[in-house]
Scaffold this active site. Structure first.
Site, PDB file in Angstrom:
ATOM      1  CD  GLU A 192      -3.488   3.262  -5.073  1.00 51.77           C
ATOM      2  OE1 GLU A 192      -4.514   2.641  -5.413  1.00 51.77           O
ATOM      3  OE2 GLU A 192      -2.479   2.714  -4.642  1.00 51.77           O
ATOM      4  CG  HIS A 229      -3.792  -0.614  -6.792  1.00 55.96           C
ATOM      5  ND1 HIS A 229      -4.192  -0.089  -5.591  1.00 55.96           N
ATOM      6  CD2 HIS A 229      -3.728  -1.958  -6.597  1.00 55.96           C
ATOM      7  CE1 HIS A 229      -4.364  -1.056  -4.707  1.00 55.96           C
ATOM      8  NE2 HIS A 229      -4.088  -2.199  -5.295  1.00 55.96           N
ATOM      9  NE  ARG A 264      -4.286  -1.516   0.257  1.00 57.85           N
ATOM     10  CZ  ARG A 264      -4.449  -2.557  -0.556  1.00 57.85           C
ATOM     11  NH1 ARG A 264      -3.502  -2.873  -1.432  1.00 57.85           N
ATOM     12  NH2 ARG A 264      -5.530  -3.314  -0.482  1.00 57.85           N
TER      13      ARG A 264
HETATM   14  C1  8YV Z   1      -7.525  -5.141  -5.426  1.00 61.29           C
HETATM   15  C2  8YV Z   1      -5.663  -5.070  -3.856  1.00 61.29           C
HETATM   16  O1  8YV Z   1      -7.828  -5.603  -6.645  1.00 61.29           O
HETATM   17  O2  8YV Z   1      -6.534  -7.158  -3.207  1.00 61.29           O
HETATM   18  C3  8YV Z   1      -6.045  -6.071  -2.821  1.00 61.29           C
HETATM   19  O3  8YV Z   1      -5.844  -5.750  -1.626  1.00 61.29           O
HETATM   20  O4  8YV Z   1      -5.066  -4.100  -3.599  1.00 61.29           O
HETATM   21  C4  8YV Z   1      -6.054  -5.323  -5.243  1.00 61.29           C
HETATM   22  O5  8YV Z   1      -5.658  -6.609  -5.609  1.00 61.29           O
HETATM   23  C5  8YV Z   1      -7.913  -3.677  -5.340  1.00 61.29           C
HETATM   24  O6  8YV Z   1      -8.057  -3.399  -3.988  1.00 61.29           O
HETATM   25  C6  8YV Z   1      -9.201  -3.391  -6.121  1.00 61.29           C
HETATM   26  O7  8YV Z   1     -10.140  -4.374  -5.884  1.00 61.29           O
END
Ligand code: 8YV
Length: 325
Positions: free
Chosen positions: A266, A285, A237
């Protein structure tokens, strides 16, 4: 009377139909200033919640007094306050496992693109600036045989290390809250403290969850510990690092380059100083963003919500304390 469920992102039709069979669904493809009031009104009336990419802190969920269960279409759960949900006896379901390999592919793509300057040099070709044979000014750095340090050897960290070990003969080392015998046995990985890892790795890859302990984990002091030719990769993150300190480290030659799939805010603004750095490779992302994997995540999240609304939180419940209920 079907239980009310609030869906706060678009999902494939086949999965939407599965939800409609079980629940009275209200859907917001996205939440913004224009529909925020309608969203909050729906939140106040819902018993189930499913979606992703929207912060839902306690002050928002206090409105949802009928909420029985939440299901995030992600492995990360940082958009929720797990302790708050546990206190209200509300399970938060997530999608661990289904996205490990795809996300690891993305992170290794970042490692390769950053090490070999692929985006920068591709742009050179596109912009007609390839006018002579490639020389030292365009050289990247090798990946094979180098030392890959993983901060956060969870499922995805293990999948990244697997690629490095078997695919690129890399020496794997890791720091983690606890030891990972499988990584040490299968990948010959070496467990060490984070400072030693920072000082000795050619590639430093952060894959920790965002928690109170990991927020701003990597800042100016940590970048200064890294080797001058080190490459920093963040797939966790954005808030796990001090982004301004990274800009300084990249601008001042403290480290060689960085590959980022996540950012403090983001979407990342085009005005960000990161966008002006050739030695920063920036992905929007896309960790899990393949057709196959995103469908698998939605399918998993829909299953999770159906199970949780029926009282079964035995699989994929993120607030583990509820498992002992
Ligand atoms: C997600 C992510 O796809 O799974 C997670 O924690 O960061 C990504 O793989 C994103 O959050 C949108 O759905």
């Amino acid at each position: 009377m079907k239980p009310k469920v609030l869906l706060y992102r678009a999902i494939p039709e086949q999965e939407r139909q599965r939800l409609d069979e079980q629940f009275d669904v209200t859907c917001f493809n996205s939440v913004n200033d224009a529909n925020q009031d309608a969203f909050l009104a729906a939140l106040a009336d819902t018993e189930g919640l499913i979606g992703s990419s929207l912060d839902l802190p306690p002050e928002r969920l206090d409105l949802a007094q009928k909420l029985q269960a939440a299901s995030t279409i992600s492995v990360g759960t940082d958009q929720f306050d797990l302790a708050y949900l546990a206190k209200r006896d509300i399970p938060l379901m997530h999608t661990p496992g289904v996205l490990n390999e795809t996300t690891a592919d993305t992170l290794f793509t970042l490692i390769m693109c950053t090490a070999r300057r692929a985006i920068e040099l591709s742009n050179m070709v596109r912009e007609g600036r390839w006018t002579s044979n490639i020389g030292p000014a365009q050289y990247g750095t090798d990946v094979h045989g180098k030392t890959l340090g993983i901060i956060g050897m969870g499922r995805i960290g293990y999948a990244i290390a697997k690629r490095g070990h078997f695919g690129f003969d890399m020496k794997i080392q890791y720091s983690n809250r606890n030891r990972k015998p499988d990584a040490e046995q299968d990948l010959n990985a070496t467990y060490m403290d984070m400072e030693t890892l920072l000082k000795t790795s050619d590639f430093v890859c952060v894959m920790t969850p965002l928690t109170a302990e990991t927020e701003q984990l990597i800042g100016a002091k940590e970048f200064a510990m890294m080797k001058p030719n080190a490459i920093f990769i963040n797939g966790s993150r954005g808030k796990v690092i001090d982004e301004a300190a990274l800009v300084d480290a990249l601008s001042n030659g403290t480290i060689r380059a960085a590959g980022l799939d996540v950012f403090e805010v983001e979407p990342l603004s085009g005005d960000s100083p990161l966008c002006k750095l050739d030695n920063a490779v920036l992905f929007p992302h896309i960790g899990s963003a393949t057709t196959e994997t995103r469908l698998a995540m939605v399918t998993c999240a829909v299953d999770n919500l159906i199970n949780a609304m029926n009282g079964d939180v035995s699989k994929n419940c993120a607030n583990k304390e509820l498992l002992d209920r």
